[in-house]
Design a protein around this motif. Structure first.
Motif, PDB file in Angstrom:
ATOM      1  N   ARG A   1       0.836  -1.201   0.000  1.00 37.43           N
ATOM      2  CA  ARG A   1       0.000   0.000   0.000  1.00 37.43           C
ATOM      3  C   ARG A   1       0.874   1.255   0.000  1.00 37.43           C
ATOM      4  N   ILE A   2       0.468   2.202  -0.820  1.00 41.44           N
ATOM      5  CA  ILE A   2       1.243   3.437  -0.953  1.00 41.44           C
ATOM      6  C   ILE A   2       0.298   4.633  -0.900  1.00 41.44           C
ATOM      7  N   MET A   3       0.876   5.770  -0.574  1.00 44.84           N
ATOM      8  CA  MET A   3       0.186   7.042  -0.745  1.00 44.84           C
ATOM      9  C   MET A   3       0.884   7.787  -1.877  1.00 44.84           C
ATOM     10  N   LEU A   4       0.123   8.240  -2.846  1.00 43.19           N
ATOM     11  CA  LEU A   4       0.692   8.947  -3.985  1.00 43.19           C
ATOM     12  C   LEU A   4       1.214  10.319  -3.570  1.00 43.19           C
ATOM     13  N   GLY A   5       2.182  10.828  -4.309  1.00 38.38           N
ATOM     14  CA  GLY A   5       2.767  12.146  -4.064  1.00 38.38           C
ATOM     15  C   GLY A   5       4.214  12.009  -3.631  1.00 38.38           C
ATOM     16  N   LEU A   6       4.928  13.051  -3.612  1.00 35.00           N
ATOM     17  CA  LEU A   6       4.554  14.435  -3.852  1.00 35.00           C
ATOM     18  C   LEU A   6       4.467  14.796  -5.328  1.00 35.00           C
ATOM     19  N   TYR A   7       5.044  13.958  -6.184  1.00 31.91           N
ATOM     20  CA  TYR A   7       5.207  14.360  -7.579  1.00 31.91           C
ATOM     21  C   TYR A   7       4.506  13.426  -8.548  1.00 31.91           C
ATOM     22  N   ASP A   8       3.481  12.716  -8.105  1.00 34.76           N
ATOM     23  CA  ASP A   8       2.779  11.827  -9.027  1.00 34.76           C
ATOM     24  C   ASP A   8       2.120  12.584 -10.174  1.00 34.76           C
ATOM     25  N   HIS A   9       1.868  13.892  -9.972  1.00 31.33           N
ATOM     26  CA  HIS A   9       1.260  14.685 -11.039  1.00 31.33           C
ATOM     27  C   HIS A   9       2.194  14.864 -12.233  1.00 31.33           C
ATOM     28  N   LYS A  10       3.473  14.558 -12.042  1.00 30.36           N
ATOM     29  CA  LYS A  10       4.432  14.681 -13.134  1.00 30.36           C
ATOM     30  C   LYS A  10       4.494  13.416 -13.993  1.00 30.36           C
ATOM     31  N   LEU A  11       3.844  12.336 -13.533  1.00 30.17           N
ATOM     32  CA  LEU A  11       3.754  11.121 -14.343  1.00 30.17           C
ATOM     33  C   LEU A  11       2.732  11.302 -15.454  1.00 30.17           C
ATOM     34  N   THR A  12       2.974  10.650 -16.599  1.00 29.93           N
ATOM     35  CA  THR A  12       1.954  10.627 -17.641  1.00 29.93           C
ATOM     36  C   THR A  12       0.781   9.778 -17.166  1.00 29.93           C
ATOM     37  N   GLU A  13      -0.314   9.846 -17.868  1.00 36.92           N
ATOM     38  CA  GLU A  13      -1.475   9.016 -17.536  1.00 36.92           C
ATOM     39  C   GLU A  13      -1.095   7.548 -17.580  1.00 36.92           C
ATOM     40  N   GLU A  14      -0.307   7.181 -18.594  1.00 38.03           N
ATOM     41  CA  GLU A  14       0.165   5.806 -18.706  1.00 38.03           C
ATOM     42  C   GLU A  14       1.092   5.462 -17.543  1.00 38.03           C
ATOM     43  N   GLY A  15       1.965   6.404 -17.170  1.00 37.52           N
ATOM     44  CA  GLY A  15       2.905   6.154 -16.083  1.00 37.52           C
ATOM     45  C   GLY A  15       2.205   5.904 -14.763  1.00 37.52           C
TER      46      GLY A  15
END
Length: 332
Positions: free
Chosen positions: A193-207
């Motif tokens: 289990r993970i919590m997204l961030g801080l930079y998940d917004h920099k991933l592409t939709e595919e990423g």
């Protein structure tokens, strides 16, 4: 092996005949210095280490030995009690099999050795009284890169004589073994289990989809600093990099890393930072493993299949409380 109660010497020691692959002294960790670049360290599987200490009558704070893949061979110079927990393997005393996850009483001169692991990567050896090496910054944990803590700041070597403290009066009822339902599992397919961030917004939709929906395989590139996973890749968006960042889309201007941070250099292989990792740098963190699941990485062997499952803060806190309640059952 001794089967009756015995009187304790003021101190005793383990004589290392064969050191194993990477046997180090660890405890609960070194806290309060991460901001200075000194990681928390400590046992990679805190749960397994804790139940080992419980079996021998220690407190949860005592230092013990963490072993990686190949265990040590040692003798004891006085009667003592040990317990072996963590990755499943054969425990041998004077060549005869003994149960893991149990309290084992030894006589002076007994020789302890181990067979091959049957899963996972880390197991733990607790000794009544704890490994009695000096504290460094409030912990006996070994930080090999910094050459601090543990036994002379390094892994054990042949010929080392490792001091053991005098056992404390046992304040809890003695237990002989850990119930099966309270033992860790060593599965070849694991959900983390993970919590997204801080930079998940920099991933592409595919990423982002690949990171959270695809299966990843633990590679042999795994140690106390971090573990690398192979899979479909998780691409980052191509955009103009900020001043001071590198040229790769996974680069950022330096930031602090939480323990459990997930980096994906070049958008290819995720790396999960563990207890001996650096505290900051220039790679974006796509997510962070929740604290309740950090022990799982010591229970994985190369080839383990992993899925990273995003959860909310509320779910992460609930998981932490559940883990605490499980451990409380051992220490009650």
């Amino acid at each position: 092996m001794a089967t009756t109660a015995h009187s304790w010497r003021l101190s005793m020691a383990l004589e290392i005949l064969v050191p194993g692959l990477a046997t180090t002294v660890q405890d609960r960790g070194r806290f309060g210095y991460y901001r200075f670049g000194i990681p928390q360290g400590g046992a990679m599987d805190q749960y397994a280490a804790s139940i080992a200490n419980r079996l021998v009558g220690n407190t949860a704070d005592e230092a013990l030995l963490e072993c990686t893949y190949l265990g040590p061979k040692f003798t004891v110079d006085a009667p003592t009690v040990i317990a072996v927990t963590g990755a499943p393997l054969e425990v041998l005393v004077n060549g005869k099999p003994q149960p893991a996850n149990s309290r084992l009483e030894l006589s002076a001169g007994d020789e302890v050795s181990f067979g091959m692991l049957k899963g996972g990567s880390k197991f733990f050896i607790a000794v009544a009284g704890g490994i009695d090496v000096p504290e460094v910054l409030g912990s006996r944990s070994t930080y090999p890169i910094g050459k601090m803590g543990g036994f002379e700041g390094r892994s054990l070597q042949t010929g080392d004589v490792v001091p053991v403290g005098r056992p404390l009066p046992e304040k809890l009822p003695r237990i002989e073994s850990i119930p099966e339902e309270l033992l860790p599992s060593y599965d070849r397919e694991v959900t983390v289990r993970i919590m997204l961030g801080l930079y998940d917004h920099k991933l592409t939709e595919e990423g982002l989809a690949n990171l959270t929906e695809s299966e990843w395989t633990l590679t042999p590139v795994a140690d106390r600093m971090g573990l690398r996973f192979d899979g479909p890749g998780a691409p980052w968006k191509t955009e103009e990099q900020p001043f001071g960042a590198g040229q790769d889309p996974s680069n950022i201007t330096d930031a602090g890393y939480a323990v459990g941070s997930i980096q994906i250099p070049g958008g290819t292989q995720p790396i999960v930072l563990h207890c001996d990792a650096v505290s900051g740098g220039g790679y974006a963190q796509a997510g962070t493993v929740i604290s309740a699941d950090m022990d799982l990485f010591a229970r994985m062997a190369p080839g383990t299949k992993v899925r990273f499952q995003p959860v909310t803060m509320e779910e992460a806190l609930a998981a932490r409380a559940e883990r605490r309640a499980r451990l409380d059952r051992v220490w009650s």
